[in-house]
Design a protein around this motif. Sequence first.
Motif, PDB file in Angstrom:
ATOM      1  N   LEU A 408      -6.157   8.584  -1.180  1.00 50.23           N
ATOM      2  CA  LEU A 408      -7.573   8.265  -1.338  1.00 50.23           C
ATOM      3  C   LEU A 408      -8.437   9.406  -0.823  1.00 50.23           C
ATOM      4  N   GLU A 409      -8.070   9.972   0.312  1.00 48.25           N
ATOM      5  CA  GLU A 409      -8.813  11.109   0.865  1.00 48.25           C
ATOM      6  C   GLU A 409      -8.785  12.307  -0.080  1.00 48.25           C
ATOM      7  N   LEU A 410      -7.624  12.548  -0.689  1.00 51.35           N
ATOM      8  CA  LEU A 410      -7.501  13.676  -1.616  1.00 51.35           C
ATOM      9  C   LEU A 410      -8.303  13.432  -2.892  1.00 51.35           C
ATOM     10  N   ALA A 411      -8.310  12.189  -3.382  1.00 53.65           N
ATOM     11  CA  ALA A 411      -9.083  11.862  -4.585  1.00 53.65           C
ATOM     12  C   ALA A 411     -10.572  12.075  -4.357  1.00 53.65           C
ATOM     13  N   ILE A 412     -11.048  11.696  -3.163  1.00 53.02           N
ATOM     14  CA  ILE A 412     -12.457  11.892  -2.817  1.00 53.02           C
ATOM     15  C   ILE A 412     -12.761  13.381  -2.713  1.00 53.02           C
ATOM     16  N   ARG A 413     -11.857  14.112  -2.106  1.00 51.74           N
ATOM     17  CA  ARG A 413     -12.034  15.564  -1.952  1.00 51.74           C
ATOM     18  C   ARG A 413     -12.165  16.257  -3.301  1.00 51.74           C
ATOM     19  N   GLN A 414     -11.416  15.755  -4.294  1.00 54.42           N
ATOM     20  CA  GLN A 414     -11.454  16.363  -5.630  1.00 54.42           C
ATOM     21  C   GLN A 414     -12.516  15.750  -6.530  1.00 54.42           C
ATOM     22  N   ASN A 415     -13.224  14.747  -6.025  1.00 54.00           N
ATOM     23  CA  ASN A 415     -14.212  14.040  -6.848  1.00 54.00           C
ATOM     24  C   ASN A 415     -13.571  13.526  -8.133  1.00 54.00           C
ATOM     25  N   ASN A 416     -12.401  12.908  -7.991  1.00 55.74           N
ATOM     26  CA  ASN A 416     -11.657  12.423  -9.160  1.00 55.74           C
ATOM     27  C   ASN A 416     -11.706  10.906  -9.209  1.00 55.74           C
ATOM     28  N   GLY A 417     -12.528  10.393 -10.123  1.00 54.77           N
ATOM     29  CA  GLY A 417     -12.737   8.953 -10.211  1.00 54.77           C
ATOM     30  C   GLY A 417     -11.512   8.164 -10.594  1.00 54.77           C
ATOM     31  N   LYS A 418     -10.713   8.691 -11.524  1.00 58.74           N
ATOM     32  CA  LYS A 418      -9.536   7.966 -11.970  1.00 58.74           C
ATOM     33  C   LYS A 418      -8.500   7.852 -10.852  1.00 58.74           C
ATOM     34  N   ASP A 419      -8.308   8.961 -10.123  1.00 60.60           N
ATOM     35  CA  ASP A 419      -7.385   8.910  -8.991  1.00 60.60           C
ATOM     36  C   ASP A 419      -7.897   7.943  -7.922  1.00 60.60           C
ATOM     37  N   PHE A 420      -9.187   7.948  -7.707  1.00 61.78           N
ATOM     38  CA  PHE A 420      -9.789   7.046  -6.736  1.00 61.78           C
ATOM     39  C   PHE A 420      -9.517   5.587  -7.119  1.00 61.78           C
ATOM     40  N   ILE A 421      -9.714   5.254  -8.389  1.00 62.92           N
ATOM     41  CA  ILE A 421      -9.483   3.883  -8.852  1.00 62.92           C
ATOM     42  C   ILE A 421      -8.015   3.499  -8.693  1.00 62.92           C
ATOM     43  N   ASN A 422      -7.129   4.426  -9.025  1.00 69.88           N
ATOM     44  CA  ASN A 422      -5.698   4.140  -8.875  1.00 69.88           C
ATOM     45  C   ASN A 422      -5.350   3.835  -7.417  1.00 69.88           C
ATOM     46  N   CYS A 423      -5.933   4.611  -6.496  1.00 67.09           N
ATOM     47  CA  CYS A 423      -5.660   4.398  -5.068  1.00 67.09           C
ATOM     48  C   CYS A 423      -6.218   3.049  -4.610  1.00 67.09           C
ATOM     49  N   VAL A 424      -7.453   2.749  -5.010  1.00 69.96           N
ATOM     50  CA  VAL A 424      -8.063   1.476  -4.622  1.00 69.96           C
ATOM     51  C   VAL A 424      -7.234   0.310  -5.157  1.00 69.96           C
ATOM     52  N   THR A 425      -6.803   0.406  -6.410  1.00 63.18           N
ATOM     53  CA  THR A 425      -6.008  -0.656  -7.016  1.00 63.18           C
ATOM     54  C   THR A 425      -4.690  -0.849  -6.268  1.00 63.18           C
ATOM     55  N   LEU A 426      -4.023   0.261  -5.955  1.00 65.42           N
ATOM     56  CA  LEU A 426      -2.739   0.179  -5.254  1.00 65.42           C
ATOM     57  C   LEU A 426      -2.924  -0.375  -3.845  1.00 65.42           C
ATOM     58  N   PHE A 427      -4.013   0.014  -3.177  1.00 68.65           N
ATOM     59  CA  PHE A 427      -4.259  -0.502  -1.833  1.00 68.65           C
ATOM     60  C   PHE A 427      -4.549  -1.999  -1.874  1.00 68.65           C
ATOM     61  N   GLU A 428      -5.434  -2.405  -2.793  1.00 63.88           N
ATOM     62  CA  GLU A 428      -5.800  -3.813  -2.851  1.00 63.88           C
ATOM     63  C   GLU A 428      -4.590  -4.687  -3.192  1.00 63.88           C
ATOM     64  N   THR A 429      -3.701  -4.162  -3.992  1.00 60.88           N
ATOM     65  CA  THR A 429      -2.485  -4.909  -4.337  1.00 60.88           C
ATOM     66  C   THR A 429      -1.619  -5.136  -3.097  1.00 60.88           C
ATOM     67  N   ASN A 430      -1.719  -4.213  -2.154  1.00 53.94           N
ATOM     68  CA  ASN A 430      -0.870  -4.284  -0.962  1.00 53.94           C
ATOM     69  C   ASN A 430      -1.676  -4.476   0.322  1.00 53.94           C
ATOM     70  N   ARG A 431      -2.923  -4.943   0.171  1.00 53.35           N
ATOM     71  CA  ARG A 431      -3.800  -5.096   1.334  1.00 53.35           C
ATOM     72  C   ARG A 431      -3.192  -5.979   2.414  1.00 53.35           C
ATOM     73  N   ASP A 432      -2.490  -7.032   2.015  1.00 52.63           N
ATOM     74  CA  ASP A 432      -1.936  -7.980   2.990  1.00 52.63           C
ATOM     75  C   ASP A 432      -0.929  -7.320   3.925  1.00 52.63           C
ATOM     76  N   TYR A 433      -0.382  -6.177   3.495  1.00 48.82           N
ATOM     77  CA  TYR A 433       0.608  -5.494   4.321  1.00 48.82           C
ATOM     78  C   TYR A 433      -0.005  -4.391   5.185  1.00 48.82           C
ATOM     79  N   ALA A 434      -1.275  -4.140   5.013  1.00 50.30           N
ATOM     80  CA  ALA A 434      -1.941  -3.062   5.758  1.00 50.30           C
ATOM     81  C   ALA A 434      -2.289  -3.523   7.164  1.00 50.30           C
ATOM     82  N   THR A 435      -2.153  -2.634   8.138  1.00 46.95           N
ATOM     83  CA  THR A 435      -2.538  -2.940   9.514  1.00 46.95           C
ATOM     84  C   THR A 435      -4.059  -2.929   9.630  1.00 46.95           C
TER      85      THR A 435
END
Length: 466
Positions: A408-435
Motif C-alpha cells: 500500500l505504501e509503494l502504491a501511494i508512492r507511485q500514485n498508482n490507483g489500480k495497485d492501491f485498490i488491489n491492496c485495499v481489497t486484499l487487506f479488507e478481505t483479511n482485515r479480521d486477521y490484522a493486528t
Amino acid sequence: MEGKLTTIRSEIEKNLSRSGHNLASFSKICGLNRGSLSAILHGNPPKPMSLGQIDAIIKAFGFPDGWLYPLYIDECFNEEKVSRRRVEPFLIRCAELGKQQCIDETLSKLLEYPKSLDIVYSIAEKLFNKGKIDESMFFYKVVAENESDSYSERLAISHFRIFMSVKAIVDTDEKLRGVITFGPFRGRLPENMQLDGLLRLTQLCFDLRRWKQMEGFADELRALANAVYRGQLRTKEDRRREELSTERPLVVYYGHGYLLKAISLTKQGQYEEAKKYTAGYAELGWFEMLDEKGLEAVEHFRLFAKANSFTLEMLVGNVNVLPSYTAFLADNPGEILAGLITIMDSANRYGFSAESVLTRFSREMQRFEQYQEPNNVDRLYRLYYQVAMYRINLKQYNIGVDYIIQCLELAIRQNNGKDFINCVTLFETNRDYATVTQQDRYRELVKGVRKNEKITIDDGQRVSIV
C-alpha cells in the motif's frame, strides 16, 4: 538597482561619470574601440550594442554578469523588426544565468513577430547541444505551446525532447501523461529520434501495464529497427553516409523490439507465442557493424533471453526448472528481483513451496527496499504483493498483512490507483486477521490518501497482478 534603471545608455553614462573615466580611458578598460563606444553612446541614432559589447562593459564596471540585461532587451528590437543576431545569443545567455524575468519579457515581445518560433526553436536546440538540457526545456515548451502547424517537424522534436528529458518518473499519472502527449508525434520524427522515442514509449507502457499498447509500440520499434538496419547495410561501404545518431547502438533497438514484444505477450498469457520472440533476441552475434557497446548489448540480450526462458517455463507450471532458475539468479544478482516475482507468482498459481527460494534470497529482499529507481519500485510492489498472497494462502496472516501494508505504501508512492485498490481489497478481505497495530497503520495510509486526493486511476487494462 535594476528597478531604478531608465535606459541602458543613461545607466552606462551615469557609471562612467561616477568612475571618473572618459571614453578614451574606459575604452581601454573594456577592450572596445573608442569610436564604437562613442557610436553606441552618442550616435544619432545610437549604434545598437552586441551582447559581447554589453558583457565587456558590465565586466569593466565590475558588476555581476547580466547586470544591465533587463535594459538590453530593447536592443533586440528595432522599430518593426527583431534582431535575430542579438536576441538569440541574449536569450541563450539569460538561460545560462537563470535570468527568467528577462527571458519572459523578451519572449512576450518576440512572440508578436512572425516566424519568432524559428528563433525560439533554434535557441532550444543550441542550449540542448551545449548540454544545457534543463535550460533548453523551457524553450521547447514554448514551441510546443505556440506552434500552429501540428505536422511540423520542430513541433514533433520539441515534444520528443520534453518527453525524453524526464528520465525517472515514479508517478503513474505522469507516465500516462507522457505517453498520451508524445505518442501522436512519434511518426513525425527523424528515424533516429523515432527509435529512441519508441523504445521509451514501450518501456513506459510496461511500467503502466498497458500490454496491448506496449505490444503495438514494440511492433513499431521492431519494424523500424529492421528498416534502419537494412538501410545501414546498403550504405555501409559509402564513406559519405551519415552516421546514425541515437542514444544507443542500433542492435539495442533491434533486440528490444523482440524483447519487449515477448514481454507484452507473456503478460497477456500468450506464452508459446512469447517463446518465438524470445528466440529473436537470444543470439544477435550475427548483427553487423557492432562496436564495443553493441557487443556488450548482445551479451545482455543473451542473459535476458535465458532469464525470460526460465520465466516462461515457470509461468506454464514447469516447476522442474526451479533449481536451475534459482542457481541462475544466484549467479546473476541483477535478475533476482524480477526472478522472484516470477517464482512467487508461479508458486501462487500452482501451489508449490517457495520457502527455499525466499530463504536463499532473504538478504537481497532487504536490500530491495533501498531502491529508488521507478522500475524497481514497481517491481518491489509486485514482489511484495505476491509474497503477501503466498503468506495468506499459508494462513500466515500476520506476515501477509505486513506485506500488504508495505504494498500500500509503494502504491501511494507511485500514485498508482489500480495497485492501491488491489491492496485495499486484499487487506479488507483479511482485515479480521490484522493486528490492532496493522489496522492503525492501514487507517493512517488510507486517511492520508483521502486527505491529499493523490491517487490516480487511469483506464489501463490490467491483465494480471504481476
